[in-house]
Each structure stands twice: as C-alpha cells, then as structure tokens.
Design a protein around this motif. Structure first.
Motif, short mmCIF file in Angstrom:
data_model
loop_
_atom_site.label_atom_id
_atom_site.label_comp_id
_atom_site.label_asym_id
_atom_site.label_seq_id
_atom_site.Cartn_x
_atom_site.Cartn_y
_atom_site.Cartn_z
N LEU A 342 0.88 -1.23 0.01
CA LEU A 342 -0.07 0.20 -0.15
C LEU A 342 1.01 1.22 0.04
N THR A 343 0.54 2.09 -0.73
CA THR A 343 1.24 3.36 -0.95
C THR A 343 0.32 4.69 -0.77
N GLY A 344 0.86 5.80 -0.57
CA GLY A 344 0.11 7.12 -0.77
C GLY A 344 0.00 7.85 -1.85
N GLU A 345 0.42 7.18 -3.01
CA GLU A 345 0.36 8.04 -4.24
C GLU A 345 -0.99 8.68 -4.48
N GLY A 346 -1.06 9.81 -5.04
CA GLY A 346 -2.20 10.51 -5.47
C GLY A 346 -2.67 11.76 -4.73
N ALA A 347 -2.49 11.43 -3.25
CA ALA A 347 -2.89 12.37 -2.34
C ALA A 347 -2.44 13.88 -2.37
N ASP A 348 -0.98 14.15 -2.84
CA ASP A 348 -0.54 15.19 -2.94
C ASP A 348 -1.21 16.04 -4.48
N GLU A 349 -1.59 15.45 -5.48
CA GLU A 349 -2.22 16.01 -6.53
C GLU A 349 -3.58 16.17 -6.10
N ILE A 350 -4.32 15.51 -5.26
CA ILE A 350 -5.52 15.51 -5.20
C ILE A 350 -5.84 16.66 -4.02
N PHE A 351 -5.02 16.65 -2.99
CA PHE A 351 -5.32 17.50 -1.97
C PHE A 351 -4.26 18.46 -1.83
N ALA A 352 -3.40 19.07 -2.87
CA ALA A 352 -2.68 20.03 -2.82
C ALA A 352 -1.57 19.95 -1.69
N GLY A 353 -0.78 18.93 -2.09
CA GLY A 353 0.31 18.49 -1.09
C GLY A 353 1.65 18.87 -1.14
N TYR A 354 2.20 19.86 -2.21
CA TYR A 354 3.41 20.16 -2.27
C TYR A 354 3.77 21.43 -1.81
N GLU A 355 4.83 21.71 -1.29
CA GLU A 355 5.24 22.94 -0.77
C GLU A 355 5.39 23.99 -1.82
N SER A 356 5.69 23.43 -3.02
CA SER A 356 6.05 24.42 -4.29
C SER A 356 4.85 25.13 -4.60
N TYR A 357 3.60 24.36 -4.29
CA TYR A 357 2.18 25.21 -4.72
C TYR A 357 2.11 26.25 -4.00
N ILE A 358 2.53 26.46 -2.78
CA ILE A 358 2.53 27.56 -1.71
C ILE A 358 3.47 28.66 -2.50
N SER A 359 4.51 28.17 -2.43
CA SER A 359 5.52 29.18 -2.92
C SER A 359 5.17 29.77 -4.31
N ILE A 422 -3.85 19.76 -14.08
CA ILE A 422 -2.58 19.62 -14.78
C ILE A 422 -1.71 18.49 -14.08
N GLU A 423 -1.53 18.60 -12.97
CA GLU A 423 -0.73 17.84 -12.04
C GLU A 423 -0.98 16.48 -12.24
N ARG A 424 -2.29 16.02 -12.35
CA ARG A 424 -2.68 14.68 -12.98
C ARG A 424 -1.89 14.10 -13.75
N ASP A 425 -1.62 14.92 -14.58
CA ASP A 425 -0.69 14.21 -15.80
C ASP A 425 0.75 14.44 -15.72
N LEU A 426 1.24 15.69 -15.12
CA LEU A 426 2.38 15.93 -15.21
C LEU A 426 3.32 15.44 -14.22
N SER A 427 2.46 15.20 -12.96
CA SER A 427 3.08 14.69 -11.54
C SER A 427 2.66 13.17 -11.31
N GLU A 445 2.55 -6.20 -6.27
CA GLU A 445 1.51 -5.14 -6.52
C GLU A 445 1.26 -4.00 -5.62
N GLY A 446 1.36 -2.85 -6.32
CA GLY A 446 1.18 -1.78 -5.74
C GLY A 446 -0.31 -1.31 -5.30
N ARG A 447 -0.92 -0.78 -4.41
CA ARG A 447 -2.04 -0.32 -4.10
C ARG A 447 -2.11 1.20 -3.59
N VAL A 448 -2.99 1.92 -4.07
CA VAL A 448 -3.12 3.26 -3.86
C VAL A 448 -4.70 3.63 -3.54
N PRO A 449 -4.94 3.72 -1.94
CA PRO A 449 -6.18 3.91 -1.72
C PRO A 449 -6.65 5.35 -1.70
N PHE A 450 -5.72 6.30 -1.90
CA PHE A 450 -6.40 7.69 -2.36
C PHE A 450 -6.90 7.64 -3.33
#
Length: 565
Positions: A342-359, A422-427, A445-450
């Motif tokens: 299980l991995t956390g992929e997707g949460a950053d692009e769904i819920f605005a998780g990168y510090e770079s967005y703020i900057s 856009i981040e859904r595609d590029l990130s 097998e990787g699984r992505v609950p988010f």
C-alpha cells in the motif's frame, strides 16, 4: 496484478507474444498463457493475488470473449451489494457495467470479441498500457521494452517529445519519446478491427458531492483502505512518515490489521522515512504494535546501482529522481516476502500537498493570465533562461505551445484547481508509472487507496479555499483527522533524492563520466554540450541545474540501453 501482451494483424505471432511475456516474466511468475485467433493473439502472465489458483490465463469470459487482464476491480460504485470474485469475474464486471455504475479499481485489459480487439485502461492510469500501430498491424503490452522487438519494426526518437521530457519530465498526451509507440490514456478505450484503430474516452458516472462533509471523506478513505486489503498474499505498507502514509497507518490500525510489514527508505541527509513505528504516535497497544518495521538506508552508491537497474528496465527515459529509491524499496520488500504494497500516491495531487504550490501561489504575478501564471510554476524565468542556453529559444517556445495546447481544457479562473488538474498528468502519471515499474519488476502489486471510492472526483468538487489556504499543505486532508495530532504538525518532505546527495562528489563525478563521452550524441539532438559540461565546473549547483544534469544523464542511459543499435 499481471502483465499483458498481444498483437493483431501480424503473421503467426504466437512466438512473438510468448517472447514479449518472457521479457516481463516478473509481472506474472505464477502462470502464463497465450491464445491465438484468426487475426489476433492474446497473452498474459499472472501474479496471483486473490483469484482462484485453478484459473487459466488469459481468461475466457464467455464463448466468444477472451481477456488478458492486469489489475484489480475492488467494487462497483453505485452497486455496493455486488460481490466480486478475483480474476475473470473482475473482467466480466468491467465489461457489463451498467448506467450509473463505476468500476472502482486499477486495470488495463485487452479483450478479444469476435474479429475485434479492445484495450481499456482505468480512469487514473494506475496500470500502464502501451501500443504501436502500423500498416493495419497493432501490438500492445504492459511495458514498452517488449514493444522494441525488431519483429515489430524499427523505432525512432520523437524530437518534440524529447524536449517535453527535458523541460517537464514527460511528454504530453498519448505520445512517448518513441514515434512508433503510444500510451493508452487513462480512462480510454482503443478499438482495433485489424484495419484501423479508434481511441475514445470511456463513459463514467458523475459522482456528486454537495458538501464538504469530513465524515464522508473519512468513510471513503476507510472503505478504500479496507478494499485494498483484499488479498491472500503478504501485505505491506510503504511508510514515509508523511501525512499520506501516516493516515494509511492510522486506518490500518483502526481496522485492526495485524502482522504487516512496513518499510521506510532513509536516504542520506534526508528527513524522509521513520526509524521506529512509535514515531507515528498511534494509540498505545493497537494493532500497529504487531507490525514489523524495516528501515532501508540509501546512499550515493545505491543511487548509481539502482538508477542503472531502473534505466535498463525502463524503455522510456527516467524523469523522477525517486526511481532509484523505489527500486531499492521494491527489492528489499520482495526479499522480505511482500506481495502487496500500500502506498500514498495521489494524495498530493488531489489535496494540494506540495510546498512548491504554496511558494508559487504566493509569489506569482497575478496580472498575467492564469495559463501564464501556471506556466511559471513549471518554467520560471531562471529555469527558462537556463534551458534556452541548452536547447535554444525556438525549441522552448514550441514546448510552451504544446503545453498550452494539451492543457487548455484544464485551465479556468481558479489557479490552484487548474494546476491540480494539470498535475494529474505531469506529476501523478509519472509517479504511478514509476511505482508500477519498480514494484512489478519485483513481483509486487502496488495499491493506492487515495485513488479509489471516488475520493479524487469528490475532492475535485471542493471549493478551492478548502483545498488550499496558501499557508500549509493539504489543509482539508489534515482537518479530517482532528484526533490524530501528528498530521497537523508534519511538513511535506518530497520522496526524491536529496539535493546534497545529488551534488555529492561521487554522484557528480559519475554523471560527468557518463555525459562527457557522449558529446556527439548531445550535438546530434541539438543539446549544447559545452553548457552542460560547464555546469560540472560550478562550485554550488542549484536544484534546476542538478535536475538538468540528472535528466541528461538519464537520456544517455536510455539511449545506451534501448536505442544504441
């Protein structure tokens, strides 16, 4: 989780399909099979997770329908009473979906129905699928490398896609860096009747969310974690210690899941990962106390070793510095017996998780059109000036035109929501591809609950002010767990090679040794070798300059392993 391959319109292709499957045997070590029809040959190698051990592959769905399948369908949104068995039952449910129903899972599948061949891919692109088509002949596969077989024809570099990769880390749309090979876009279907191919978007049921009820999102996350536990093989959790993986750990503990493996990669000079499960601050004496935590150290020598492994396997150039990290994670997890991670992929692009967005948001020029503002997130003035000195102003201008053309539909008056689309595609797309490639290379097998239970779709309907406040990352997601104080205090640490490791003497010396003999290659592709090599003489490289050296090095490795002949 499996590997699929097939061809249509080629003479006697059974041996070819068998070789394609053998080339990715790690995707399906438990079984494999090939079926031949009048105009089509279909193949599948199988990693059994929860389907019947007696199932044969590819699956026979009915008297006239056969399918090769890679992935999982966990449930049907809109029909929660529908109980899915593994394997052929999942494909059958996918092909018989009704109005107002949505298959919830991750999949790429190839279906033979009479004289037609269909390819389908899940709406988030969790499971990859590539194809090449020429002169009424089509071949498709879960990975690119088997599609380089000389029996399928020659391959040539796509110069425009090369520039897109250098600037953005990936090419736009369904193109790859090879002219002859495309990716089936997420949520799309390809129809092939041996004369022509038609790609179109799959119909989907619109999920409506009239409010921002935290209880609803909590329920959906819990449901998604529960359904991602469907397996009779060993389950593990990738645990960075960040918000996403901490939430997954919280939910697993609340559910009462015991005796799982957890893994943290601790790169040299990085704050990512945890050394002990107690750092999660989960309730005392919970199920987590039965978990076994494994810390994976990562240094400069690992960088070289696992980048080479990743580059040799991946017939597309590597844009993310996290590829080597993930390959070592997968190797250790496999050695420990994990089959599902299980991995956390997707949460950053769904819920605005990168510090770079703020900057970016707080420093953008609001007098510019939204599209131009977003461009500065990816290509600010300093970065653009640097790239102009390497590939020239004309090519930069063309890259920007392609960016606007491919992303026009995502841009509206809301800057953050436009950026996240856009981040859904590029990130997210490169992250999911990296995760699939690294894990499946080690039969995991990787699984992505988010990315399940409609969480991304419902989150996209939230007001922008709930998703983003310009101060902290993921404010909405943090607010869903008021009783879990840990996640209110965590700062985002990107899962990537630390800057200090990238600019270490060992890594820079190796990159220089890699790039310096390939001056002719760089010149032939319009890349200024003098400007690249001069970077090695600078006393202190910044992140943009390190990224350039990394991507140039990865292009050279890609050419060496996959196109040198």
């Amino acid at each position: 989780m499996c590997g699929i391959a097939g061809v249509s319109g080629y003479g006697n292709p059974a041996d070819l399909v068998k070789d394609m499957l053998k080339g990715m045997h790690y995707r399906g070590p438990d079984d494999y099979g090939v079926m031949s029809f009048e105009n089509h040959t279909l193949g599948m190698c199988r990693l059994r997770i929860r389907s019947d051990v007696n199932d044969t592959v590819p699956f026979q769905i009915s008297r006239s329908i056969f399918a090769a399948y890679n992935g999982e369908i966990y449930s049907i949104i809109g029909n929660d009473n529908f109980i899915l068995k593994g394997g052929a039952d999942e494909v059958s449910s996918l092909l018989n979906i009704k109005k107002n129903e949505t298959p919830d899972g991750m999949y790429s599948t190839a279906v033979i129905c009479g004289d037609k061949n269909y390819l389908l891919r899940d709406s988030h692109g969790i499971k990859p699928l590539f194809y090449r088509h020429h002169n009424y002949q089509t071949a498709y596969c879960s990975e690119v490398k088997p599609l380089l077989d000389k029996r399928l024809g020659s391959t040539t570099l796509n110069a425009a896609a090369l520039d897109d990769f250098l600037i953005f880390g990936k090419s736009f749309g369904d193109r790859t860096i090879l002219k002859e090979i495309n990716t089936l876009l997420p949520g799309h279907i390809l129809e092939n009747d041996s004369k022509k191919i038609i790609t179109s978007e799959l119909a989907s049921h619109e999920l409506n969310n009239s409010n921002s009820n935290p209880a609803l999102f909590r329920k959906l996350i819990n449901q998604s974690v529960r359904q991602c536990l469907q397996s009779d093989r060993t389950i593990a959790l990738a645990l960075s210690g960040g918000i996403d993986s901490s939430i997954l750990a919280w939910e697993l503990n609340q559910i009462g899941v015991e005796n799982i493996l957890t893994f943290s990669v601790k790169a040299k000079d990085s704050n990512d990962g945890i050394t002990h499960l107690k750092q999660l601050d989960l309730p005392a004496n919970g199920a987590w106390s039965t978990w076994k935590h494994v810390v994976i150290d990562f240094d400069e020598t690992d960088f070289k070793k696992y980048l080479l492994k990743s580059a040799e396997l991946n017939a597309l150039p590597i844009g993310l510095t996290s590829h080597p990290l993930y390959f070592k994670l997968a190797e250790v997890a496999n050695n420990m017996g994990a089959v599902v991670l299980l991995t956390g992929e997707g949460a950053d692009e769904i819920f605005a998780g990168y510090e770079s967005y703020i900057s970016w948001f707080n420093n953008r020029d609001t007098s510019l059109p939204i599209s131009s503002q977003i461009m500065t997130f990816y290509l600010n003035k300093d970065k653009e000036h640097l790239w102009k000195s390497i590939i020239g102003e004309t090519r930069i201008t063309e890259v920007k035109k392609r960016f606007y053309r491919f992303n026009k539909k995502h841009i509206n008056e809301l800057p953050i929501k436009s950026l996240l689309k856009i981040e859904r595609d590029l990130s997210l797309d490169p992250l999911l591809y990296r995760t699939d490639l690294a894990l499946m290379n080690h039969s995991i097998e990787g699984r992505v609950p988010f990315l399940h239970r409609g969480i991304p779709e419902l989150a996209s309907q939230l007001d922008e002010c709930l998703l983003f406040n310009g101060v902290e990352t993921k404010p909405f997601l943090r607010g869903l767990y008021p009783e879990y104080s840990r996640i209110t205090k965590i700062n985002k640490t990107p899962f990537r090679i630390p800057t200090s490791l990238l600019k270490s003497k060992y890594v820079l010396t190796w990159l220089k040794e890699l790039i310096e003999p390939k001056v002719d290659f760089l010149i032939n592709h319009g890349i200024n070798p003098t400007r690249i090599l001069n970077l090695f003489n600078q006393s202190d490289l910044n992140q943009n300059e390190l990224t350039i050296l990394y991507r140039i090095g990865c292009i050279i490795l890609w050419h060496h392993f996959h196109l040198k002949n």
